[in-house]
Design an enzyme around this catalytic site. Structure first.
Site, PDB file in Angstrom:
ATOM      1  N   ASP A   1      -8.186  11.533  10.978  1.00  0.00           N
ATOM      2  CA  ASP A   1      -8.253  10.804   9.320  1.00  0.00           C
ATOM      3  C   ASP A   1      -9.093   9.434   9.289  1.00  0.00           C
ATOM      4  OD1 ASP A   1      -7.658  11.073   6.754  1.00  0.00           O
ATOM      5  OD2 ASP A   1      -5.557   9.849   7.225  1.00  0.00           O
TER       6      ASP A   1
ATOM      7  N   GLY B   1       0.988  -1.135   0.092  1.00  0.00           N
ATOM      8  CA  GLY B   1       0.160  -0.247   0.049  1.00  0.00           C
ATOM      9  C   GLY B   1       0.985   1.224  -0.054  1.00  0.00           C
TER      10      GLY B   1
END
Length: 760
Positions: A565, A437
């Site tokens: 977030d 990722g």
């Protein structure tokens, strides 16, 4: 929006035809050329971000497009950092929107002065001009930006005095002026900035003494650096007010006198750098209170006396430099002194003893007559009595500790520091085959630790990306004192140098076998879509896991933490499909004057988060709060059960995921849920059908879904709507969410168990 992709080439001028465009975000790409001057024809633009591209040619004229932007009358965010823009800041920035909250041009090639017209941007929260070639004096009018929370001017060629008017910026949380040519004294007025958490004035030409009001700013909690200047005088005793400060760096100055014992009151300190000064006297015994100290450098001073044994008893101390002083006597052997790679005492010619690897001369033996005196009856008897008494007290304390509850910080479980080489081998040299990722500040690789064969995930920071180093510090600061079963467990942090001599920073986490929630909700291909289906109960469990992690951060930590977030890609699933929330690069720790945290605690900060999940008040310059996290959780919850991203193309012309769900409740909830939830086996069995029959005969699955599933989904969606309300004060807090979600799950499972019993 096309942020963090692999877009190249110039920005198309045809964008100016999109008259209704509100957000233009192409950050993190490879765009080149000039920014079109026709952007000013988009009157609805409120967010422009071209951060981290290759725009501009490093020449005059690169910033001409700024002259057209005053036509964007609702513009709030202008982010252009990390490009190749050259030239000077045009005077026309004075005419930018009065709503401007973020103006970022760091990491370019801009020269010249800051225009005085900057004072017109009265609602500015963040001014970021670091790492350019700006020069001259910083205008005093910058003190008129009373809403400023972050001022980043480091790495330029500014000269003259630090503006006295900075003391007017009472909302300021971060002041970064390092690596310039400022001269004169540190303004006393900075002591008025009582919300500062980070202050850096290092690598300038500042002189004079350290103002007591500045060194005593109790709000400072992350970092204070005045290093590499020409400061003189003593270290004021007001330093003891820095009880929450993580790191203090006063190195490479001309400070003198004894170290104040008040330093021992800085109980949160992890890094203390006083090297390269003229301090004298001994190391104060009061420093034994610094139980969290990890690094201390007192080298190249005039300190003397014995080296205190308590330094060897500070279990967290990993690096200690006492070289080139006048210490004498025997060197301790415990703790940090037991590892020659972590302690330096060279240049202290009167030291002796210590571990052999330090190559110090042996200490002289005591004379025999002294030994006989020590073991005489007059000494032995009272000493023996005292020893027996101490043994009894110690036995009591040991017994007491067996039932006394123990609390530990998560960092006690961290493995010893790893180097770049330690991580290079497990990832096959950080090969793409092990890449799992990537995000705004770096990439994540999988690997296996040699020895125990433990699978790990390594988050490698891209230090070329603006804000990456700060993200690393923020994440370490947030993770150092928290532990919860639904928070991603960190194994260690690595701050090292790679094989080319470049800085290397990474965080090492436990590997999550089932990837991110985002991968399950939005499979990339048909094969993944077949293999990755989340059942209703799995979604309920994940929703509760995430809410539990947030409830811990908001309500159970000693100091509340706002994640900032929340999104599915930050919720990671282990082999048992238990969710662990991670990525604390934007997290903020809340501080109040009171020691008792309240539910409405807030802290000023710049716009944070990911598009679609950011609470609307952040976009208008509001303060970070736990209610902001509640909003993001509400959006995530709606996404979890509808299967639709909040940025889906269908959400336009005023429609949002919140409104999409609101208009469907309660009677049409099955029309908006993730279609895979309509194929729950047990529901179809209740209605005498199976999945194959439904697929073959084109039966509408909605009519086959049981009442309990319908009721469960309505209840969950209602919580998502309550959490994502526009008004922060109306949002549901996380401890309430956890209780309600657990009740929904229990009700669903109870009904399910009851129906299963009836079948038998």
């Amino acid at each position: 929006m096309g942020g963090i992709n692999k877009l190249t080439g110039p920005i198309p001028k045809s964008l100016s035809n999109c008259s209704a465009l509100e957000v233009l975000d192409f950050a993190g790409n490879g765009l080149t050329g000039m920014v079109p001057e026709t952007l000013g024809s988009l009157p609805n633009l409120y967010h422009i971000s071209f951060d981290a591209n290759r725009l501009g040619h490093g020449k005059a004229g690169d910033l001409n497009f700024l002259k057209s932007l005053p036509n964007c009358t609702v513009l709030q965010v202008l982010a252009l950092a990390g490009n190749h823009f050259g030239g000077e800041l045009p005077e026309s920035i004075a005419n930018l929107s009065a709503y401007m909250s973020i103006f970022s041009l760091g990491g370019n090639f801009i020269h010249g002065n800051i225009p005085n017209g900057i004072e017109n941007l009265v609602n500015l929260n963040v001014l970021s001009l670091e790492n350019n070639q700006l020069e001259g004096s910083v205008p005093e009018v910058i003190g008129n930006l009373r809403n400023l929370e972050g001022l980043y001017l480091s790495g330029n060629k500014f000269s003259g005095s630090v503006p006295l008017s900075l003391g007017n910026l009472t909302s300021l949380t971060i002041l970064s002026l390092e690596k310039n040519m400022f001269e004169g004294s540190i303004p006393q007025t900075l002591g008025n900035c009582t919300n500062l958490i980070t202050l850096s004035l290092s690598r300038n030409n500042l002189s004079g003494t350290i103002p007591r009001k500045v060194i005593g700013l109790s709000s400072l909690s992350i970092f204070m650096s005045l290093s590499n200047n020409f400061l003189t005088g003593t270290l004021p005793s007001e330093v003891g007010r820095l009880k929450n400060l993580g790191e203090l760096d006063l190195s490479e100055n001309k400070l003198s006198g004894e170290l104040p014992s008040n330093l021992g009151q800085c109980v949160s300190m992890e890094g203390l750098h006083l090297e390269g000064n003229e301090f004298d006297g001994t190391i104060p015994q009061a420093l034994e209170s610094l139980r969290g100290l990890e690094e201390m450098d007192l080298s190249r001073n005039n300190l003397s006396g014995l080296i205190p044994k308590f330094l060897g008893e500070l279990s967290s101390l990993k690096v200690l430099n006492l070289s080139y002083n006048n210490f004498e006597g025997e060197l301790p052997r415990k703790g940090v002194f037991s590892n020659a790679a972590r302690v330096s005492v060279i240049g202290n010619d009167k030291l002796c003893g210590g571990i052999p690897k330090l190559l110090l001369p042996p200490c002289p033996k005591e004379k025999s007559n002294s030994t006989r005196k020590i073991f005489s009856g007059k000494v032995v008897i009272p000493v023996t009595c005292v020893a027996i008494l101490l043994a009894v007290i110690l036995s009591f304390l040991v017994g007491f500790s067996k039932w006394r509850p123990v609390t530990k910080s998560s960092t006690e479980d961290w493995q010893p520091d790893m180097s770049y080489s330690d991580l290079f081998q497990p990832t096959d040299g950080f090969s793409e085959n092990n890449l799992i990722g990537s995000g705004s500040f770096g990439s994540v690789y999988k690997g296996i630790l040699p020895g125990d064969n433990k699978r790990i995930a390594i988050k490698v920071l891209n230090l070329q990306q603006q804000g990456a180093s700060k993200s690393f510090l923020d994440e370490c600061n947030a993770l150092r004192s928290i532990r919860h079963r639904n928070l991603l467990k960190i194994i260690t942090a690595c701050s090292s140098i790679d094989h080319q001599g470049n800085d290397f920073k990474s965080l090492v986490f436990e590997f999550m076998a089932n990837g991110s929630l985002d991968q399950w909700l939005h499979p990339r291909d048909n094969e993944e879509r077949q293999n990755k289906r989340l059942s209703l109960i799995q979604r309920l469990n994940i929703a509760i896991d995430v809410a539990s992690a947030l409830g811990y951060l908001h309500h159970d930590c000693e100091t509340p933490i706002v994640h900032c977030d929340l999104k599915p890609s930050n919720a990671l699933l282990d082999e048992d499909m238990v969710a662990h929330f991670g990525d604390f690069g934007l997290a903020k720790i809340l501080f109040e004057a009171s020691d008792i945290p309240t539910e409405d605690q807030t802290m000023s900060v710049a716009l944070r988060g990911s598009i679609g999940y950011i609470p609307p008040e952040y976009g208008m310059g509001a303060q970070v709060s736990i209610q902001g996290d509640s909003y993001s959780y509400g959006i995530l919850l709606l996404e979890l059960f509808t299967g639709k991203r909040p940025t889906d193309d269908m959400f336009k012309d005023g429609m949002s995921i919140h409104q999409f769900v609101a208009v469907a409740l309660p009677n049409h909830v099955m029309d908006i849920v993730d279609p895979s939830l309509l194929f729950e086996d047990d529901e179809y069995e209740e209605n005498g059908n199976d999945i194959e029959e439904i697929a073959m005969n084109n039966v509408n699955p909605r009519v086959n879904v049981g009442r309990r599933t319908n009721d469960c989904l309505v209840s969950v969606m209602q919580i998502g709507l309550m959490c994502s309300r526009l008004s922060p004060g109306e949002r549901m807090l996380m401890h309430t969410v956890v209780n309600k979600m657990q009740a929904i799950r229990e009700s669903y499972l109870k009904c399910k168990r009851s129906k299963n019993m009836k079948r038998f």
